[in-house]
Design a protein around this motif. Structure first.
Motif, PDB file in Angstrom:
ATOM      1  N   ALA A  71       0.823  -1.207   0.000  1.00 33.08           N
ATOM      2  CA  ALA A  71       0.000   0.000   0.000  1.00 33.08           C
ATOM      3  C   ALA A  71       0.859   1.260   0.000  1.00 33.08           C
ATOM      4  O   ALA A  71       0.599   2.216  -0.754  1.00 33.08           O
ATOM      5  CB  ALA A  71      -0.933  -0.009   1.214  1.00 33.08           C
ATOM      6  N   VAL A  72       1.895   1.284   0.833  1.00 35.61           N
ATOM      7  CA  VAL A  72       2.779   2.453   0.906  1.00 35.61           C
ATOM      8  C   VAL A  72       3.534   2.645  -0.410  1.00 35.61           C
ATOM      9  O   VAL A  72       3.659   3.773  -0.911  1.00 35.61           O
ATOM     10  CB  VAL A  72       3.756   2.309   2.083  1.00 35.61           C
ATOM     11  N   THR A  73       4.017   1.561  -0.995  1.00 36.71           N
ATOM     12  CA  THR A  73       4.770   1.657  -2.244  1.00 36.71           C
ATOM     13  C   THR A  73       3.889   2.169  -3.375  1.00 36.71           C
ATOM     14  O   THR A  73       4.311   3.024  -4.172  1.00 36.71           O
ATOM     15  CB  THR A  73       5.368   0.291  -2.619  1.00 36.71           C
ATOM     16  N   LEU A  74       2.665   1.662  -3.478  1.00 32.63           N
ATOM     17  CA  LEU A  74       1.756   2.116  -4.529  1.00 32.63           C
ATOM     18  C   LEU A  74       1.358   3.578  -4.328  1.00 32.63           C
ATOM     19  O   LEU A  74       1.275   4.345  -5.296  1.00 32.63           O
ATOM     20  CB  LEU A  74       0.512   1.229  -4.561  1.00 32.63           C
ATOM     21  N   ALA A  75       1.108   3.961  -3.075  1.00 43.42           N
ATOM     22  CA  ALA A  75       0.762   5.356  -2.806  1.00 43.42           C
ATOM     23  C   ALA A  75       1.928   6.283  -3.147  1.00 43.42           C
ATOM     24  O   ALA A  75       1.740   7.356  -3.749  1.00 43.42           O
ATOM     25  CB  ALA A  75       0.363   5.518  -1.344  1.00 43.42           C
ATOM     26  N   LEU A  76       3.135   5.864  -2.774  1.00 46.53           N
ATOM     27  CA  LEU A  76       4.318   6.658  -3.097  1.00 46.53           C
ATOM     28  C   LEU A  76       4.497   6.767  -4.607  1.00 46.53           C
ATOM     29  O   LEU A  76       4.822   7.843  -5.131  1.00 46.53           O
ATOM     30  CB  LEU A  76       5.556   6.017  -2.469  1.00 46.53           C
ATOM     31  N   ALA A  77       4.273   5.663  -5.321  1.00 46.47           N
ATOM     32  CA  ALA A  77       4.413   5.669  -6.778  1.00 46.47           C
ATOM     33  C   ALA A  77       3.418   6.632  -7.414  1.00 46.47           C
ATOM     34  O   ALA A  77       3.771   7.392  -8.323  1.00 46.47           O
ATOM     35  CB  ALA A  77       4.221   4.262  -7.327  1.00 46.47           C
TER      36      ALA A  77
END
Length: 250
Positions: A228-234
């Motif tokens: 979730a954090v990686t996708l939001a950051l992306a």
């Protein structure tokens, strides 16, 4: 369809340019491999404070480090094209401006994933043991993170004048993020205040998630939060990079 076609054209041009640069390609592949080969053996007898061997802790961290450093500095190449007038000539063509960004970003993703595959193969030779599905999930994390940081790097390159300015910003931002992410050593080894500070760094969650999938754990809270954090950051980086890319400063 026009955006996809234009992105494919830019991607093909950038990829051919990368493949023709044998020196950059060789050393780009060699540096992370040397890092793993020379640094990894130092940790084989060290208690990392987590489950699995030291290689199952180090290799995922080096993969994320590769995406972080590799993605952050790609803007230097765009800055050179911009200063030479190459980018201005491309911007007056019918090619979509967003495609100029996405095509380059896609090239960087392909290159960094290829380097990541070599890192995993070397890790296996040293003693890494990870399920194939876990490795594939780890490479997916690397691809998403590389795309995010590459797009943001290109956006920054469109808004600075010189390479030293770009490097100063990238170094100042990248160094504390890398150290607080627990890339080389897990943050479980850090004192409380440092481990607490690392909670504010999104890359920590990506690293923790990649380490979990390398252990064969795919459906726990750590992996879910990391994804979730990686996708939001992306999403944030891609939107920010696209906006900065269209706002050129002289």
């Amino acid at each position: 369809m026009t955006l996809l076609a234009h992105t494919g054209i830019v991607f093909g041009r950038c990829l051919r340019s990368t493949l023709r640069s044998k020196t950059n390609l060789f050393f780009g592949m060699l540096q992370p491999l040397l890092f793993l080969a020379l640094f990894g053996p130092l940790l084989t007898e060290l208690d990392m404070g987590v489950s699995g061997s030291s290689w199952q802790t180090l290799v995922p961290g080096v993969l994320v480090q590769l995406a972080l450093l590799g993605g952050s500095y790609v803007g230097l190449g765009l800055l050179m094209d911009r200063n030479l007038g190459v980018l201005d000539r491309m911007r007056v063509t019918p090619v979509s401006p967003l495609a100029l960004l996405l095509g380059r970003t896609l090239r960087d993703v392909v290159q960094l994933v290829a380097q990541s595959v070599l890192l995993v193969l070397l890790g296996l030779a040293f003693g890494l043991r990870a399920p194939l599905l876990g490795v594939l999930f780890g490479l997916l994390f690397v691809a998403v993170l590389a795309a995010a940081l590459s797009a943001l790097s290109y956006g920054l390159a469109m808004n600075v004048r010189t390479a030293p300015e770009f490097a100063a910003i990238a170094n100042t931002a990248g160094m504390p993020l890398m150290l607080l992410s627990g890339l080389l050593l897990p943050m479980t080894l850090a004192p409380g205040w440092l481990a607490g500070a690392s909670r504010a760094v999104p890359f920590r969650y990506t690293v923790d998630a990649v380490r979990q999938v390398f252990l064969g754990h795919y459906a726990n809270t750590t992996v879910a939060v990391g994804a979730a954090v990686t996708l939001a950051l992306a999403a944030l980086c891609l939107m920010g990079g696209a906006r900065l890319f269209g706002r050129v400063r002289g």
